[in-house]
Design an enzyme around this catalytic site. Structure first.
Site, PDB file in Angstrom:
ATOM      1  CD  GLN A 138     -67.939 -17.420 -28.837  1.00 12.39           C
ATOM      2  OE1 GLN A 138     -67.953 -17.457 -30.065  1.00 12.39           O
ATOM      3  NE2 GLN A 138     -69.059 -17.377 -28.141  1.00 12.39           N
TER       4      GLN A 138
ATOM      5  CG  ASP B 225     -72.774 -24.431 -23.832  1.00 14.31           C
ATOM      6  OD1 ASP B 225     -72.180 -24.652 -24.901  1.00 14.31           O
ATOM      7  OD2 ASP B 225     -72.493 -23.496 -23.069  1.00 14.31           O
TER       8      ASP B 225
ATOM      9  CG  ASN C 243     -70.419 -26.988 -27.883  1.00 17.55           C
ATOM     10  OD1 ASN C 243     -70.203 -26.421 -26.810  1.00 17.55           O
ATOM     11  ND2 ASN C 243     -69.525 -27.014 -28.848  1.00 17.55           N
ATOM     12  CE  LYS C 244     -71.164 -20.319 -28.840  1.00 13.59           C
ATOM     13  NZ  LYS C 244     -72.237 -19.400 -28.387  1.00 13.59           N
TER      14      LYS C 244
ATOM     15  NE  ARG D 154     -67.016 -17.934 -24.397  1.00 19.29           N
ATOM     16  CZ  ARG D 154     -66.070 -18.853 -24.223  1.00 19.29           C
ATOM     17  NH1 ARG D 154     -64.938 -18.579 -23.611  1.00 19.29           N
ATOM     18  NH2 ARG D 154     -66.259 -20.089 -24.647  1.00 19.29           N
ATOM     19  N   GLY D 155     -68.638 -19.636 -21.410  1.00 19.70           N
ATOM     20  CA  GLY D 155     -68.160 -21.016 -21.376  1.00 19.70           C
ATOM     21  C   GLY D 155     -68.822 -21.709 -20.195  1.00 19.70           C
ATOM     22  CB  ALA D 156     -70.773 -24.857 -20.007  1.00 19.94           C
TER      23      ALA D 156
ATOM     24  NE  ARG E 137     -74.847 -16.802 -22.545  1.00 17.45           N
ATOM     25  CZ  ARG E 137     -73.772 -17.194 -23.263  1.00 17.45           C
ATOM     26  NH1 ARG E 137     -72.580 -17.237 -22.694  1.00 17.45           N
ATOM     27  NH2 ARG E 137     -73.906 -17.561 -24.519  1.00 17.45           N
TER      28      ARG E 137
HETATM   29  O1  MRU Z   1     -71.654 -18.571 -25.853  1.00 20.53           O
HETATM   30  P1  MRU Z   1     -70.463 -19.161 -25.167  1.00 20.53           P
HETATM   31  O2  MRU Z   1     -69.170 -18.559 -25.574  1.00 20.53           O
HETATM   32  O3  MRU Z   1     -70.636 -19.194 -23.663  1.00 20.53           O
HETATM   33  O4  MRU Z   1     -70.446 -20.668 -25.676  1.00 20.53           O
HETATM   34  C1  MRU Z   1     -69.465 -21.539 -25.195  1.00 20.53           C
HETATM   35  C2  MRU Z   1     -69.517 -22.877 -25.795  1.00 20.53           C
HETATM   36  O5  MRU Z   1     -70.383 -23.211 -26.582  1.00 20.53           O
HETATM   37  C3  MRU Z   1     -68.506 -23.868 -25.314  1.00 20.53           C
HETATM   38  O6  MRU Z   1     -68.161 -24.768 -26.314  1.00 20.53           O
HETATM   39  C4  MRU Z   1     -69.090 -24.645 -24.136  1.00 20.53           C
HETATM   40  O7  MRU Z   1     -69.585 -23.771 -23.155  1.00 20.53           O
HETATM   41  C5  MRU Z   1     -68.112 -25.545 -23.518  1.00 20.53           C
HETATM   42  S1  MRU Z   1     -66.874 -24.645 -22.637  1.00 20.53           S
HETATM   43  C6  MRU Z   1     -65.831 -25.726 -21.880  1.00 20.53           C
END
Ligand code: MRU
Length: 408
Positions: free
Chosen positions: A202, A243, A253-254, A50-52, A95
């Site tokens: 997270q 994201d 973002n999250k 996970r994470g962009a 996703r």
């Molecule tokens: O749902 P996730 O854990 O994939 O969400 C991740 C985030 O929102 C991060 O802040 C974002 O992807 C940036 S990661 C460098």
């Protein structure tokens, strides 16, 4: 404890994609070995990876995995390219919000078409080289983001971050945490406030773990504490990842990020977004066009826990041995709670989900929110720091050339 101790996330090994299972970190540090591209798709939708930026790398490696496994038996170039497009689109669809996922898949599609004249055997090799290059480029980009962002951090800073934009969310090093790591190396970080980041935690599970490994001082807080510590004057800057960033600078973002940005404005605290240019989507005019992923209500109606049990009495050991004698044991439980126990080395691992909300409750669970550009002090990219008016600075100073998304 040193920054060099932070984990890698995803890599290619012996013809397979290997990734750290983030859904069970930090208490179970398992590696998932994916033999097929749909194994990687599963890992993406289940948030093992996970994470962009990490999703962009996962997409590229998954395409390479297909090309060298199922795609290896195709001997006609047009069929190969058509199938590769289909597979890449399937991966990109796992996703919706993080544009890097589609970016990685699109880049592989385009690369395959641009190099198709070399013949299929060589093309498959080149595809793998390209996927690994995307992984390496991501690390280089993050280090540049770290260096650019550290210049914005004042000595003695107490920085708050949300979710995990660390090494785990990228190929290596991280974006928002990359800035914090770089500033820490320069002796500028007094401490980091880590939002736990409900519902998937997270922050509590991944960011706190990375900061601990790196030796960066930090304190874990619940998400609803941010306003109070800001009012008490305990936060000097907020840094988050992204994201997807629209052409006008709106940032997805999250979930919870927007609230932090509003609080920053109220308290006069800079709100920084750290992201590679692959996160900028110039095809979208504003954040209103960003598709926000809605996730399983069970993330909200209960808590998921994974860990290791190390019994410290002979009788407890016998009890666990009996339960796991024939393999993984699912403990029968009432009220929908779930618990599976299995052996792991000399100990036992468990995966559980425990209901906390009443059965039947209705849930709304968007995984991301959009922060309007007006709340963003600056966006830190590998090419430099950009500020408002983002509609101009993103298109020219930062992403005017090279961003795949400008091409539609
Ligand atoms: O749902 P996730 O854990 O994939 O969400 C991740 C985030 O929102 C991060 O802040 C974002 O992807 C940036 S990661 C460098």
């Amino acid at each position: 404890m040193a920054i060099t101790d932070i984990p890698r996330t995803i890599w290619w090994e012996d013809g397979k994609v290997v990734l750290v299972d983030q859904s069970r970190l930090p208490l179970q540090g398992d590696l998932l070995v994916c033999n097929t591209y749909d194994g990687v798709c599963h890992a993406i939708s289940g948030m093992a990876v996970r994470g962009a930026p990490a999703l962009g790398v996962a997409a590229a490696l998954a395409v390479a995995l297909w090309a060298t496994t199922a795609g290896a038996v195709i001997d006609d170039t047009e069929t190969f390219l058509a199938e590769l497009d289909r597979v890449a689109d399937e991966i990109a669809g796992t996703r919706p919000t993080a544009v890097n996922l589609a970016w990685g898949a699109e880049r592989m599609k385009r690369f395959a078409r641009d190099n198709a004249d070399v013949g299929l055997d060589e093309l498959r090799e080149l595809i793998l080289i390209e996927a690994n290059a995307i992984r390496d480029e991501d690390e280089a980009r993050n280090r540049a983001i770290g260096a650019n962002g550290a210049e914005l951090i004042e000595p003695g800073s107490r920085v708050l971050t949300h979710c995990n934009a660390g090494s785990l969310a990228t190929a290596y090093f991280g974006t928002a945490l990359g800035v914090i790591f770089s500033a820490h190396e320069q002796g500028k970080i007094e401490g980091v406030w880590v939002d736990e980041t409900r519902p998937v935690l997270q922050g509590a599970r991944l960011t706190a773990w990375e900061l601990k490994l790196a030796g960066v001082p930090h304190k874990l807080i619940t998400d609803n504490m941010a306003a109070s510590i800001m009012r008490a004057g305990l936060v000097d800057a907020v840094i988050v990842g992204a994201d997807r960033i629209a052409a006008n600078g709106d940032v997805a973002n999250k979930i919870g990020t927007y609230g932090l940005a509003v609080l920053c404005k109220e308290h006069g605290i800079p709100f920084y977004v750290a992201a590679p240019t692959s996160t900028v989507d110039l095809t979208l005019e504003s954040g209103d066009d960003i598709v926000i992923e809605e996730r399983d209500p069970r993330e909200v109606t209960g808590v998921t826990v994974s860990g290791i049990i190390e019994p410290d009495s002979a009788s407890a050991l016998r009890a666990f041995d009996m339960l796991t004698d024939a393999g993984a044991y699912e403990v029968p439980m009432k009220k929908g709670h779930q618990l599976v126990i299995d052996r792991k080395g000399g100990a036992y691992k468990f995966d559980g989900w425990f209901r906390i909300a009443p059965p039947g409750v209705e849930v709304y669970n968007p995984a991301f929110d959009v922060t309007p550009a007006a709340y963003v002090t600056a966006i830190i990219t590998e090419r430099g720091v950009v500020r408002a008016p983002y509609i101009e600075t993103l298109a020219s100073g930062c992403c005017g050339s090279g961003a795949i998304h400008e091409l539609g």
